[in-house]
Design a protein around this motif. Structure first.
Motif, PDB file in Angstrom:
ATOM      1  N   MET A   1      11.050  -0.945   1.919  1.00 25.97           N
ATOM      2  CA  MET A   1       9.886  -0.887   1.070  1.00 25.97           C
ATOM      3  C   MET A   1       8.741  -1.696   1.611  1.00 25.97           C
ATOM      4  O   MET A   1       7.638  -1.627   1.121  1.00 25.97           O
ATOM      5  CB  MET A   1      10.239  -1.372  -0.335  1.00 25.97           C
ATOM      6  CG  MET A   1      11.123  -0.403  -1.103  1.00 25.97           C
ATOM      7  SD  MET A   1      11.378  -0.955  -2.805  1.00 25.97           S
ATOM      8  CE  MET A   1      12.390  -2.377  -2.489  1.00 25.97           C
ATOM      9  N   ARG A   2       9.002  -2.503   2.622  1.00 22.78           N
ATOM     10  CA  ARG A   2       7.920  -3.305   3.184  1.00 22.78           C
ATOM     11  C   ARG A   2       6.868  -2.446   3.860  1.00 22.78           C
ATOM     12  O   ARG A   2       5.769  -2.880   4.111  1.00 22.78           O
ATOM     13  CB  ARG A   2       8.489  -4.320   4.163  1.00 22.78           C
ATOM     14  CG  ARG A   2       9.305  -5.409   3.457  1.00 22.78           C
ATOM     15  CD  ARG A   2      10.059  -6.262   4.433  1.00 22.78           C
ATOM     16  NE  ARG A   2      10.885  -7.237   3.757  1.00 22.78           N
ATOM     17  CZ  ARG A   2      11.906  -7.855   4.324  1.00 22.78           C
ATOM     18  NH1 ARG A   2      12.212  -7.586   5.568  1.00 22.78           N
ATOM     19  NH2 ARG A   2      12.623  -8.727   3.654  1.00 22.78           N
ATOM     20  N   SER A   3       7.253  -1.193   4.193  1.00 23.54           N
ATOM     21  CA  SER A   3       6.284  -0.321   4.837  1.00 23.54           C
ATOM     22  C   SER A   3       5.323   0.304   3.849  1.00 23.54           C
ATOM     23  O   SER A   3       4.403   0.985   4.228  1.00 23.54           O
ATOM     24  CB  SER A   3       7.013   0.800   5.589  1.00 23.54           C
ATOM     25  OG  SER A   3       7.753   1.585   4.677  1.00 23.54           O
ATOM     26  N   LEU A   4       5.548   0.094   2.563  1.00 24.95           N
ATOM     27  CA  LEU A   4       4.681   0.672   1.552  1.00 24.95           C
ATOM     28  C   LEU A   4       3.502  -0.245   1.344  1.00 24.95           C
ATOM     29  O   LEU A   4       3.593  -1.226   0.626  1.00 24.95           O
ATOM     30  CB  LEU A   4       5.453   0.844   0.233  1.00 24.95           C
ATOM     31  CG  LEU A   4       6.762   1.624   0.348  1.00 24.95           C
ATOM     32  CD1 LEU A   4       7.478   1.643  -0.969  1.00 24.95           C
ATOM     33  CD2 LEU A   4       6.489   3.025   0.835  1.00 24.95           C
ATOM     34  N   SER A   5       2.375   0.017   1.990  1.00 22.18           N
ATOM     35  CA  SER A   5       1.239  -0.903   1.926  1.00 22.18           C
ATOM     36  C   SER A   5       0.046  -0.198   1.323  1.00 22.18           C
ATOM     37  O   SER A   5      -0.612   0.576   1.976  1.00 22.18           O
ATOM     38  CB  SER A   5       0.886  -1.407   3.315  1.00 22.18           C
ATOM     39  OG  SER A   5       0.632  -0.339   4.156  1.00 22.18           O
ATOM     40  N   ILE A   6      -0.205  -0.474   0.044  1.00 23.22           N
ATOM     41  CA  ILE A   6      -1.394   0.045  -0.622  1.00 23.22           C
ATOM     42  C   ILE A   6      -1.789  -0.926  -1.702  1.00 23.22           C
ATOM     43  O   ILE A   6      -0.929  -1.440  -2.416  1.00 23.22           O
ATOM     44  CB  ILE A   6      -1.136   1.446  -1.214  1.00 23.22           C
ATOM     45  CG1 ILE A   6      -2.345   1.885  -2.037  1.00 23.22           C
ATOM     46  CG2 ILE A   6       0.090   1.464  -2.081  1.00 23.22           C
ATOM     47  CD1 ILE A   6      -2.238   3.285  -2.560  1.00 23.22           C
ATOM     48  N   TYR A   7      -3.050  -1.242  -1.768  1.00 20.79           N
ATOM     49  CA  TYR A   7      -3.520  -2.188  -2.778  1.00 20.79           C
ATOM     50  C   TYR A   7      -3.909  -1.434  -4.048  1.00 20.79           C
ATOM     51  O   TYR A   7      -4.659  -0.501  -4.015  1.00 20.79           O
ATOM     52  CB  TYR A   7      -4.750  -2.934  -2.278  1.00 20.79           C
ATOM     53  CG  TYR A   7      -5.273  -3.903  -3.315  1.00 20.79           C
ATOM     54  CD1 TYR A   7      -6.364  -3.551  -4.089  1.00 20.79           C
ATOM     55  CD2 TYR A   7      -4.643  -5.111  -3.516  1.00 20.79           C
ATOM     56  CE1 TYR A   7      -6.835  -4.410  -5.051  1.00 20.79           C
ATOM     57  CE2 TYR A   7      -5.107  -5.968  -4.477  1.00 20.79           C
ATOM     58  CZ  TYR A   7      -6.206  -5.620  -5.243  1.00 20.79           C
ATOM     59  OH  TYR A   7      -6.665  -6.476  -6.201  1.00 20.79           O
ATOM     60  N   ILE A  66       6.074  -5.882  -7.072  1.00 18.80           N
ATOM     61  CA  ILE A  66       4.995  -6.844  -6.885  1.00 18.80           C
ATOM     62  C   ILE A  66       5.414  -7.815  -5.792  1.00 18.80           C
ATOM     63  O   ILE A  66       6.472  -8.442  -5.880  1.00 18.80           O
ATOM     64  CB  ILE A  66       4.697  -7.630  -8.174  1.00 18.80           C
ATOM     65  CG1 ILE A  66       4.312  -6.671  -9.309  1.00 18.80           C
ATOM     66  CG2 ILE A  66       3.575  -8.635  -7.941  1.00 18.80           C
ATOM     67  CD1 ILE A  66       4.136  -7.360 -10.638  1.00 18.80           C
ATOM     68  N   VAL A  67       4.574  -7.939  -4.754  1.00 19.66           N
ATOM     69  CA  VAL A  67       4.811  -8.916  -3.703  1.00 19.66           C
ATOM     70  C   VAL A  67       3.458  -9.491  -3.304  1.00 19.66           C
ATOM     71  O   VAL A  67       2.590  -8.763  -2.825  1.00 19.66           O
ATOM     72  CB  VAL A  67       5.555  -8.300  -2.495  1.00 19.66           C
ATOM     73  CG1 VAL A  67       4.872  -7.052  -1.981  1.00 19.66           C
ATOM     74  CG2 VAL A  67       5.713  -9.330  -1.375  1.00 19.66           C
ATOM     75  N   GLY A  68       3.252 -10.766  -3.536  1.00 15.24           N
ATOM     76  CA  GLY A  68       1.957 -11.378  -3.281  1.00 15.24           C
ATOM     77  C   GLY A  68       0.890 -10.720  -4.133  1.00 15.24           C
ATOM     78  O   GLY A  68       1.027 -10.587  -5.340  1.00 15.24           O
ATOM     79  N   SER A  69      -0.196 -10.284  -3.500  1.00 19.86           N
ATOM     80  CA  SER A  69      -1.273  -9.605  -4.215  1.00 19.86           C
ATOM     81  C   SER A  69      -1.096  -8.097  -4.225  1.00 19.86           C
ATOM     82  O   SER A  69      -1.982  -7.362  -4.679  1.00 19.86           O
ATOM     83  CB  SER A  69      -2.623  -9.944  -3.571  1.00 19.86           C
ATOM     84  OG  SER A  69      -2.644  -9.493  -2.223  1.00 19.86           O
TER      85      SER A  69
END
Length: 373
Positions: A1-7, A66-69
């Motif tokens: 799931m670390r590859s899921l990067s969207i704000y 939720i991880v960081g921001s």
């Protein structure tokens, strides 16, 4: 799931998944069934990461991480295939109401200000379409011959600047005329670029005229080319073009409107069409623009009967219609938009391997989802 990067907006934090009370299914001796897997899970074993997963017996799921921001949220359908739980694709339910209509209230100063800004946005957007050459963009490379005045006296420079300004103003007017005479459906933008380049050259000539006039003790006089009134509302349309035009003169105290997610003041464009139907059968339409605020003129004797709202987002369309009770004091209606519909899907699918009462991410990202109920 670390590859899921969207704000995603912070509103996702408010979508915490409350545990759902489910009847405890009978345990099978073989592979887990859909009913036995249904329940609420929490991710464990991953530092500084919080995630919850709700699997419902009807095949729907809600997932939040939720991880960081970084906040991620997804909902849709889940299936069980070959010892894995497969989440996805993300799908906001078509049957889920997107809008909720709250009570109406009188028109106030805040609404008056919002109406002014909303009307300004509408006029600027129209100007960008009709007078595109006034907006920022590309230019043709042009000559700087009109600025070559070395060796001249201040008075000669002034005379040369006057002549240059007049010539370039004529060229600018011709370019404007050609631009407005074009076929708007023609994708060729050469006439737009020509008008933009002519505008830049004329603006430079005006600057040279002003500086040479000061040096020669003269007064710089020039007249901007005439333009349609719509052009006055472009963002970069300076006062030297618009004169004393203050912007849209609008006072909709006799109007009706809707305000979507009023207190959140969304900064993302909300493409929401509002359709207002009155007791006399007339229909008025408006768009929410960036503020989430839409309004139309309507005197008190024109009683509002219904409001239809349509949201277009990510090639999908969501509509709701609300009947409005007669109320002469209610001029603005608060509307709540379920912001989940605006969420960009964080994944196409997410696979979790069934390991006893644990669901382990199949992508090797670590941790496991443990049942909470």
């Amino acid at each position: 799931m670390r590859s899921l990067s969207i704000y995603l907006p912070s509103i996702i934090c408010a979508l915490a998944l409350a545990p759902v009370a489910l009847a405890q299914p009978a345990q099978d001796s073989g592979s887990p069934t859909v009913s036995s897997l249904a329940g609420n899970y929490r991710l464990a074993g991953v530092m500084e990461t919080a995630a919850e997963l709700q699997l419902d017996a009807d095949g729907s799921y809600k997932w939040m991480l939720i991880v960081g921001s970084l906040d991620l949220y997804s909902e849709g359908k889940w299936t069980q295939v070959d010892g894995q739980v497969i989440l996805g694709p993300h799908r906001f339910g078509k049957d889920t109401p997107v809008f909720a209509l709250a009570g109406g209230y009188p028109w106030g100063s805040e609404e008056k200000d919002a109406a002014f800004v909303s009307e300004t946005i509408r006029l600027k957007n129209r100007a960008k379409w009709q007078c595109a050459f006034l907006d920022t963009g590309g230019y043709y490379q042009s000559s700087d011959d009109h600025a070559a005045t070395e060796g001249l006296t201040p008075l000669q420079r002034f005379d040369a600047a006057v002549k240059s300004e007049r010539e370039l103003r004529d060229a600018y007017e011709q370019a404007i005329a050609a631009y407005f005479a074009r076929d708007p459906s023609d994708p060729d933008d050469n006439l737009e670029i020509s008008a933009r380049s002519a505008r830049r050259d004329w603006g430079h000539a005006v600057s040279v005229l002003a500086s040479s006039a000061r040096a020669a003790g003269k007064t710089a006089r020039y007249q901007p080319p005439s333009l349609p009134a719509d052009c006055f509302f472009l963002t970069d349309y300076s006062s030297e073009y618009g004169g004393n035009e203050p912007g849209p003169r609008v006072d909709w105290r006799e109007g009706v409107g809707i305000w979507v997610n009023r207190r959140e003041r969304p900064d993302a464009r909300l493409d929401i069409d509002a359709e207002f139907t009155f007791a006399d059968g007339s229909v008025e339409t408006a768009n929410s623009h960036e503020l989430g605020f839409a309004f139309v003129p309507a005197a008190e004797q024109r009683q509002l009967r219904s409001i239809k709202l349509t949201l277009r987002h990510e090639d999908s369309e969501y509509s709701s219609r609300f009947d409005v009770a007669p109320d002469s004091d209610a001029r603005v209606y608060e509307v709540t938009l379920d912001n989940r519909v605006l969420i960009k899907p964080p994944f196409k699918e997410l696979r979790l391997t069934i390991s006893g009462d644990r669901l382990v991410p199949a992508d090797g990202s670590g941790g496991a989802y443990l049942r909470r109920d």
